[in-house]
Write a protein that holds these residues in place. Structure first.
Motif, short mmCIF file in Angstrom:
data_model
loop_
_atom_site.label_atom_id
_atom_site.label_comp_id
_atom_site.label_asym_id
_atom_site.label_seq_id
_atom_site.Cartn_x
_atom_site.Cartn_y
_atom_site.Cartn_z
N LEU A 74 0.86 -1.18 0.00
CA LEU A 74 0.00 0.00 0.00
C LEU A 74 0.90 1.23 0.00
O LEU A 74 1.88 1.28 0.72
N LYS A 75 0.57 2.21 -0.79
CA LYS A 75 1.36 3.43 -0.87
C LYS A 75 0.56 4.56 -0.24
O LYS A 75 -0.57 4.81 -0.63
N GLY A 76 1.15 5.24 0.73
CA GLY A 76 0.49 6.38 1.33
C GLY A 76 0.42 6.27 2.83
O GLY A 76 1.11 5.47 3.45
N ASN A 77 -0.44 7.08 3.42
CA ASN A 77 -0.63 7.13 4.86
C ASN A 77 -1.93 6.44 5.23
O ASN A 77 -2.93 6.59 4.53
N SER A 83 -10.13 14.24 -3.12
CA SER A 83 -9.09 14.99 -2.41
C SER A 83 -9.61 15.33 -1.03
O SER A 83 -10.77 15.72 -0.87
N VAL A 84 -8.77 15.16 -0.01
CA VAL A 84 -9.16 15.48 1.36
C VAL A 84 -8.12 16.39 1.99
O VAL A 84 -6.97 16.43 1.57
N LYS A 85 -8.57 17.13 2.99
CA LYS A 85 -7.68 18.03 3.73
C LYS A 85 -7.57 17.54 5.16
O LYS A 85 -8.46 16.85 5.66
N GLU A 86 -6.50 17.90 5.81
CA GLU A 86 -6.32 17.54 7.21
C GLU A 86 -7.51 18.07 8.02
O GLU A 86 -7.92 19.22 7.86
N GLY A 87 -8.11 17.22 8.86
CA GLY A 87 -9.26 17.60 9.68
C GLY A 87 -10.60 17.32 9.03
O GLY A 87 -11.64 17.44 9.68
N PHE A 104 -4.22 13.84 7.35
CA PHE A 104 -3.37 14.11 6.19
C PHE A 104 -4.14 14.90 5.14
O PHE A 104 -5.36 14.84 5.08
N THR A 105 -3.40 15.61 4.32
CA THR A 105 -3.95 16.25 3.12
C THR A 105 -3.48 15.40 1.95
O THR A 105 -2.31 15.03 1.89
N GLY A 106 -4.40 15.05 1.05
CA GLY A 106 -4.02 14.21 -0.09
C GLY A 106 -5.24 13.65 -0.79
O GLY A 106 -6.32 14.22 -0.74
N THR A 107 -5.05 12.50 -1.42
CA THR A 107 -6.12 11.85 -2.19
C THR A 107 -6.40 10.48 -1.59
O THR A 107 -5.47 9.73 -1.29
N VAL A 108 -7.67 10.15 -1.42
CA VAL A 108 -8.06 8.84 -0.92
C VAL A 108 -7.76 7.81 -2.01
O VAL A 108 -8.33 7.87 -3.10
N VAL A 124 -6.49 4.69 3.04
CA VAL A 124 -5.12 4.99 2.61
C VAL A 124 -5.19 6.31 1.85
O VAL A 124 -5.99 6.47 0.93
N ILE A 125 -4.37 7.26 2.28
CA ILE A 125 -4.34 8.59 1.67
C ILE A 125 -2.93 8.85 1.15
O ILE A 125 -1.94 8.69 1.88
N SER A 126 -2.83 9.24 -0.13
CA SER A 126 -1.52 9.55 -0.73
C SER A 126 -1.34 11.03 -0.86
O SER A 126 -2.25 11.77 -1.06
#
Length: 177
Positions: free
Chosen positions: A99-102, A129-133, A152-156, A175-177
């Motif tokens: 898996l790649k990401g957080n 796309s998601v933002k922290e919080g 995290f800020t990134g993409t699901v 998982v968020i990249s």
């Protein structure tokens, strides 16, 4: 009933051929229902109540080997069960690949809901796309709705659980990249 006792019952029902199990004692109601070899619903007590230990039923020799009681069948293989809650850990390797990401993990045991209501759109979908919080989902525990927010800020890139699925403490959810 202690958490360990509930986990023992979940494992016993998972390992057996039972499809449904209900238990009630001193105001504590426990209902386990199995479809496709996974536990769908677990109702927890409103307050801690002492209860006798119930030994799990013996497993037939031909029964398939299941995951440990603390790790649901749907958790990726190799995911740490006792890892700290939250989303600070990088993604772990799964049976399907790396898996790649957080990883955003469940901070508590409960039922995962992807949307605020049955007829509502999910909070997030793969590719969003998601933002922290930002709220990603809800985990219901003892009739309380707990919002799961992104750290995290990134993409699901992956949603690792299904709507209505029981989740464990520390179980990877997104998982968020």
């Amino acid at each position: 009933m202690k958490v360990e006792q509930v986990l023992e019952l979940v494992k016993a029902v998972s390992d057996s051929e039972l499809t449904e199990f209900k238990y009630e004692e001193d105001g504590v109601k426990l209902s386990l229902k199995k479809t496709s070899d996974r536990i769908v619903q677990v109702q927890a007590p409103a307050a801690p109540v002492a209860a006798p230990v119930i030994a799990p039923a013996p497993v037939p020799a031909a029964a398939p080997v299941s995951a440990p009681a603390a790790a649901p069948v749907s958790a990726p293989a190799g995911a740490p069960v006792n890892a700290p809650a939250g989303a600070e850990a990088p993604a772990e390797a799964s049976a399907e690949g790396e898996l790649k990401g957080n990883v955003v993990k469940s901070p508590l045991v409960g039922t995962f809901y992807a949307a605020p209501a049955e007829d509502a759109d999910p909070f997030v979908k793969v590719g969003d796309s998601v933002k922290e919080g930002q709220v990603l989902a809800i985990v219901e525990a003892m009739k309380l709705m707990n919002e799961i927010e992104s750290d995290f800020t990134g993409t699901v890139t992956e949603i690792l659980v299904e709507n209505g699925q029981a989740v464990e403490y520390g179980q990877p959810l997104f998982v968020i990249s």
